[in-house]
Structure formats: C-alpha cells, structure tokens
Design a protein around this motif. Structure first.
Motif, PDB file in Angstrom:
ATOM      1  N   SER A 191     -25.428  93.087  67.822  1.00  0.00           N
ATOM      2  CA  SER A 191     -25.292  92.941  69.273  1.00  0.00           C
ATOM      3  C   SER A 191     -24.964  91.509  69.649  1.00  0.00           C
ATOM      4  CB  SER A 191     -26.585  93.383  69.968  1.00  0.00           C
ATOM      5  OG  SER A 191     -26.843  94.752  69.746  1.00  0.00           O
ATOM      6  N   TRP A 192     -25.599  90.535  68.953  1.00  0.00           N
ATOM      7  CA  TRP A 192     -25.374  89.135  69.301  1.00  0.00           C
ATOM      8  C   TRP A 192     -23.940  88.710  69.001  1.00  0.00           C
ATOM      9  CZ3 TRP A 192     -23.702  85.838  65.555  1.00  0.00           C
ATOM     10  CH2 TRP A 192     -23.959  86.172  64.226  1.00  0.00           C
ATOM     11  N   SER A 193     -23.370  89.238  67.898  1.00  0.00           N
ATOM     12  CA  SER A 193     -21.997  88.865  67.560  1.00  0.00           C
ATOM     13  C   SER A 193     -21.008  89.473  68.549  1.00  0.00           C
ATOM     14  CB  SER A 193     -21.648  89.289  66.127  1.00  0.00           C
ATOM     15  OG  SER A 193     -21.760  90.693  65.965  1.00  0.00           O
ATOM     16  N   ASN A 194     -21.334  90.669  69.061  1.00  0.00           N
ATOM     17  CA  ASN A 194     -20.457  91.271  70.068  1.00  0.00           C
ATOM     18  C   ASN A 194     -20.527  90.503  71.376  1.00  0.00           C
ATOM     19  OD1 ASN A 194     -18.656  93.429  71.033  1.00  0.00           O
ATOM     20  ND2 ASN A 194     -20.393  93.995  72.318  1.00  0.00           N
ATOM     21  N   ARG A 195     -21.729  90.036  71.741  1.00  0.00           N
ATOM     22  CA  ARG A 195     -21.861  89.240  72.965  1.00  0.00           C
ATOM     23  C   ARG A 195     -21.047  87.952  72.857  1.00  0.00           C
ATOM     24  NH1 ARG A 195     -25.651  90.538  76.745  1.00  0.00           N
ATOM     25  NH2 ARG A 195     -25.732  88.373  77.476  1.00  0.00           N
ATOM     26  N   LEU A 196     -21.069  87.326  71.689  1.00  0.00           N
ATOM     27  CA  LEU A 196     -20.250  86.131  71.486  1.00  0.00           C
ATOM     28  C   LEU A 196     -18.767  86.472  71.623  1.00  0.00           C
ATOM     29  CD1 LEU A 196     -22.014  84.380  68.456  1.00  0.00           C
ATOM     30  CD2 LEU A 196     -21.988  83.633  70.846  1.00  0.00           C
ATOM     31  N   GLY A 197     -18.378  87.620  71.067  1.00  0.00           N
ATOM     32  CA  GLY A 197     -16.980  88.042  71.158  1.00  0.00           C
ATOM     33  C   GLY A 197     -16.569  88.339  72.587  1.00  0.00           C
ATOM     34  N   LEU A 198     -17.443  89.013  73.350  1.00  0.00           N
ATOM     35  CA  LEU A 198     -17.139  89.291  74.747  1.00  0.00           C
ATOM     36  C   LEU A 198     -17.013  87.997  75.548  1.00  0.00           C
ATOM     37  CD1 LEU A 198     -19.457  92.340  75.564  1.00  0.00           C
ATOM     38  CD2 LEU A 198     -16.963  92.341  75.475  1.00  0.00           C
TER      39      LEU A 198
END
Length: 222
Positions: A191-198
């Motif tokens: 989830s944290w890596s997706n938030r960084l990507g978003l």
C-alpha cells in the motif's frame, strides 16, 4: 453464433496510442474501446513503444492489468453505494473493428461526451468547481488504494454517469490509465509503494496542467 456489433466510422470519438473509442451503436450510456491493429500503431521511440514493437503481447497485458485492477477494487467494495473513482467496465464484445471493451460513458446533461481535464486546461475553462471535483476523485484514488499508472490530463473526464434511473451528480472520472502496467509492478507490492506512486503521478499531472500539487493535503489548487 455471435453477431459482431457494427461500429460505423462516424461513431469514432477518440483515438489513443493503443485503442480507438467508439460510441455504442445502441446504448447511449456506454462506449466501446477497440485495440488498434498492429499496422495502425504509431512508431514510438519510447520504452513502451519499443516494447509494443518487440513484444506485441505487452499490449494485451495492459488491457488485462486494467481489468484486473477494476475487479480488485470492485470485489473489495461490493456495497451498492460504492462510488468508484474510475469508469465501470462491462466485459468484451465482438465488433467489426475488432474485440471491444465495454465501458460506461461520462457525459453532459445533453448527452454529449464529457470534457477531459486536458481540454479544459487548454481552453481555459477549468474552474474552481472542476478542481474540487478532481480533488474528490484523487482523494478516493488514495482512499481505496487504486493503482493508476497513467494519470495524464486526458484520462480524467468531467461529466455525469448513468445510475440506472438517469444521470447522477457531476463528477470527475478516471476513464483510462488504471492498473499497474509498469514492467516492475512496484505499486502492487504494498500500500505504501502505491501511495508513493500515486503521489508521483499527481506531481506529473500538476506539471502537465499548470496546477499546484500539495503532497501534505493531497490536493490540487491554482
């Protein structure tokens, strides 16, 4: 025997790098996205363009990733009142132009296609109300952990969606570009890596629209 839907050239309303978009010939609430033949693909010198040329299966992979992300999000939110930040998808249909992906149509009250964020920026018609609708969609992308790999200005459309009894409220909808389509699926790892990507996608969206992105409040402004 399955009869293919006939899509006349006059129904073509948009043409991207990978797909053509047609009005549905009988259902005014839907659009049909058709993958372009290889011969009609532009010869891009980018990494994605080279991958399309050397490994044609990557084009199918992108569509598969889009559907997988839609299914992932919708299966996590089966409640009737779930307000999806991206356009709904309805499976595949055979057409005279090729295999088509059925998707909902975001439209204006008079039935015309909704206008993209990119078009509004170009025409100078982007208002504070539109930015508020965009921020609402961005908030829901973060809230529901949607993996969106291509948040370019032309993938956000302002308008209304059919809710079964007529057009719903005005909103901003991500109509394309969702799914972890990157060669290394970092956004799918946590989830944290997706938030960084978003957040990184929002920074690029700000650069492409002239808006200001606040990484603390996760909101756009002028």
């Amino acid at each position: 025997m399955t009869h293919a839907l006939f899509l006349p050239p006059s129904n073509l309303v948009a043409s991207g790098v990978q797909r053509d978009v047609y009005l549905h010939p009988t259902d005014p609430t839907k659009l049909i996205k058709v993958l372009k033949p290889d011969r009609d693909q532009p010869r891009r010198k980018t990494f994605n363009g080279l991958m399309d040329r050397w490994f044609p299966s990557t084009r199918i992979r992108q569509i598969r990733k889009e559907y997988m992300e839609y299914l992932r999000v919708m299966l996590r939110h089966p409640e009737p009142g779930f307000h999806a930040p991206m356009s709904h998808m309805f499976g595949f249909v055979s057409t005279n132009a090729g295999l088509g992906c059925l998707t909902e149509r975001v439209m204006t009250p008079d039935g015309n296609l909704g206008e993209t964020l990119g078009r509004k920026v170009k025409n100078g018609t982007l208002t504070d109300d539109h930015i508020a609708l965009l921020n609402d969609t961005i908030a829901r992308l973060f809230q529901h952990g949607v993996r969106a790999g291509d948040m370019n200005p032309n993938n956000f459309v302002f308008g209304q969606r059919d809710n079964g009894s007529g057009l719903g409220p005005k909103e901003c909808v991500l109509v394309d570009g969702f799914g972890d389509i990157h060669a290394i699926p970092v956004r799918s790892m946590a989830s944290w890596s997706n938030r960084l990507g978003l957040a990184d996608s929002c920074k690029r969206l700000a650069r492409n629209t002239g808006l200001i992105w606040d990484p603390k409040t996760l909101r756009f402004s002028r």
